[in-house]
Design a protein around this motif. Structure first.
Motif, short mmCIF file in Angstrom:
data_model
loop_
_atom_site.label_atom_id
_atom_site.label_comp_id
_atom_site.label_asym_id
_atom_site.label_seq_id
_atom_site.Cartn_x
_atom_site.Cartn_y
_atom_site.Cartn_z
N THR B 26 0.83 -1.20 0.00
CA THR B 26 0.00 0.00 0.00
C THR B 26 0.87 1.25 0.00
N GLU B 27 2.01 1.18 0.68
CA GLU B 27 2.94 2.30 0.64
C GLU B 27 3.36 2.61 -0.80
N LEU B 28 3.65 1.54 -1.54
CA LEU B 28 4.15 1.70 -2.89
C LEU B 28 3.03 1.83 -3.92
N GLY B 29 1.80 1.77 -3.46
CA GLY B 29 0.67 1.90 -4.37
C GLY B 29 0.47 0.70 -5.27
N LEU B 30 0.79 -0.48 -4.72
CA LEU B 30 0.62 -1.71 -5.51
C LEU B 30 -0.27 -2.70 -4.76
N GLN B 31 -0.72 -3.70 -5.47
CA GLN B 31 -1.43 -4.81 -4.83
C GLN B 31 -0.40 -5.91 -4.56
N PRO B 32 -0.67 -6.72 -3.54
CA PRO B 32 0.24 -7.83 -3.24
C PRO B 32 0.56 -8.70 -4.47
N VAL B 33 -0.44 -8.90 -5.31
CA VAL B 33 -0.21 -9.72 -6.49
C VAL B 33 0.86 -9.14 -7.39
N HIS B 34 0.86 -7.85 -7.54
CA HIS B 34 1.82 -7.21 -8.42
C HIS B 34 3.24 -7.50 -7.97
N LEU B 35 3.44 -7.42 -6.67
CA LEU B 35 4.76 -7.69 -6.13
C LEU B 35 5.13 -9.15 -6.36
N GLN B 36 4.15 -10.02 -6.22
CA GLN B 36 4.41 -11.44 -6.46
C GLN B 36 4.86 -11.66 -7.90
N VAL B 37 4.23 -10.95 -8.81
CA VAL B 37 4.58 -11.09 -10.21
C VAL B 37 6.01 -10.61 -10.44
N VAL B 65 -4.53 -12.65 -15.13
CA VAL B 65 -3.10 -12.43 -15.26
C VAL B 65 -2.82 -11.46 -16.41
N SER B 66 -3.53 -11.62 -17.49
CA SER B 66 -3.36 -10.76 -18.65
C SER B 66 -3.56 -9.30 -18.27
N GLN B 67 -4.58 -9.06 -17.49
CA GLN B 67 -4.86 -7.68 -17.07
C GLN B 67 -3.80 -7.15 -16.12
N THR B 68 -3.40 -8.00 -15.21
CA THR B 68 -2.36 -7.61 -14.26
C THR B 68 -1.11 -7.20 -15.01
N LEU B 69 -0.77 -7.99 -16.02
CA LEU B 69 0.43 -7.69 -16.81
C LEU B 69 0.27 -6.38 -17.56
N ARG B 87 5.23 -17.97 -32.33
CA ARG B 87 4.72 -16.59 -32.29
C ARG B 87 3.46 -16.42 -31.44
N ARG B 88 3.00 -17.53 -30.84
CA ARG B 88 1.90 -17.37 -29.89
C ARG B 88 2.44 -16.86 -28.56
N MET B 89 3.65 -17.23 -28.29
CA MET B 89 4.22 -16.98 -26.96
C MET B 89 4.80 -15.59 -26.79
N VAL B 90 4.78 -15.18 -25.54
CA VAL B 90 5.32 -13.88 -25.14
C VAL B 90 6.26 -14.11 -23.97
N HIS B 91 7.39 -13.47 -24.00
CA HIS B 91 8.31 -13.55 -22.87
C HIS B 91 8.25 -12.25 -22.08
N LEU B 92 8.23 -12.39 -20.78
CA LEU B 92 8.14 -11.22 -19.92
C LEU B 92 9.50 -10.96 -19.30
N SER B 93 9.81 -9.70 -19.08
CA SER B 93 11.06 -9.38 -18.39
C SER B 93 10.91 -8.10 -17.60
#
Lengths: 186, 186
Positions: B26-37, B65-69, B87-93
């Motif tokens: 909450t300090e950082l203005g994020l949800q717990p899930v975001h940090l987990q990601v 998950v798509s929305q979170t991303l 080309r279906r796949m996406v890599h996250l970084s």
DNA sequence: AGATTGTGTTTCGAATCGATATTATTATGT
DNA sequence: ACATAATAATATCGATTCGAAACACAATCT
């Protein structure tokens, strides 16, 4: 083997448990927070079974907690009881249904399997190390330690039972084994 | 001392960490899930840096998950890269900003204090026990173990480095130290 | 008595999440 | 080669959650 911080390892375990918990929650039609609330209520004594304490524990706002509780009451998982002496306060307690769903959530496959493997690796023998780790964490979290009542520095044993040195009130066996909001490390 | 299950102790540590994390979020203005990601992305190798793997790891639905991303991309914490062969796949970084906020979240007071107390109690010497505990948990969670690449049974050391026995592809030092979705216990 | 602090609730808007449907790409089968 | 199925990711929608702020009430303090 690299030098990995012990705390880092605990963090990863926590992450694993979290993700398992999340799955379990959706199965049961609950949010992770709801389970956290039920879990907390199953462990807290009469000094910490209030919405305010829960708010501290969860780190959410009072309004949000209030709504969460409303939902859990509507689902008959918990009930509210007005405090006799301070009429602002409300005490929360688990109802049978809440206990049942908590029990169901706790007996996940992961938990059972892990317990078995722990036993096989004789990790149960090193219980004391995990106890130390937990108390270290609690000590580090002094602002609101939420420790076990009987490990508090105000916990005193008298002729006819236990007493809280802070409130001077008598404590039951059950009280002494639960989480207290005012917990202070020795 | 009562007979408390080791797993129960770990659970309580997890609860403590969770509540601390929530405050930090909450300090950082994020949800717990975001940090987990963000945390996950900092630990995963190229076989598990996709939305689908993340979905398994978190135990949420693909849409969510798509929305979170989407949000994390909008905040420039992460970026998406199309896979060259499929080309279906996406890599996250993680992007620098994402790394920064993750670092900020990890260095909470609790963590620092706890680390100090750990050291004082010589808990760092019992590192191996915590490693065992973690691998036990991972083993118990076989369905999607998400273990460290180099502890996988398909991890092989060849003349010119490391190779994944499953995909037959070469692995970098960095790959071998990260989380893989296909991880199998020995 | 009046101000202050500490309970818990209510309201509102933004964000999350899951269910479902959809698109795009690859794999499989005949 | 073509159709069908499987897989990866996205989009849409409605229900739920969450935080911020305002509110009501009780206890405490000066």
């Amino acid at each position: 083997m690299d030098k990995v911080e012990v705390f880092e390892l605990i963090e990863r375990m926590a992450a694993l448990i979290r993700s398992e918990e999340r799955k379990k929650c959706t199965e049961l039609g609950l949010q992770p927070v709801h389970l956290q609330v039920l879990d907390y209520l199953s462990r807290c004594n009469r000094y910490s079974d209030t919405p305010a304490a829960l708010t501290n524990y969860l780190g959410m706002t009072r309004g949000t907690v209030s709504q969460t509780l409303l939902l859990l009451v509507k689902k008959s998982f918990i009930k509210k009881t007005a405090d006799a002496s301070d009429r602002r306060m409300v005490h929360l307690s688990l109802l049978p249904e809440g206990n049942a769903i908590l029990k169901k959530a706790r007996t996940s496959e992961l938990f059972i399997q892990a317990a078995l493997i722990f036993k096989k690796h004789n990790l149960a023998n090193h219980q004391d190390i995990f106890v130390k780790a937990l108390t270290s964490l609690q000590k580090a979290n002094q602002s609101h330690s939420f420790g076990l009542c009987k490990t508090c520095k105000y916990f005193t044993i008298t002729a006819d039972g236990f007493t809280c040195g802070l409130t001077k009130e008598p404590l039951s066996q059950s009280d002494s084994e639960k989480i207290c909001q005012e917990h202070s490390i020795l």
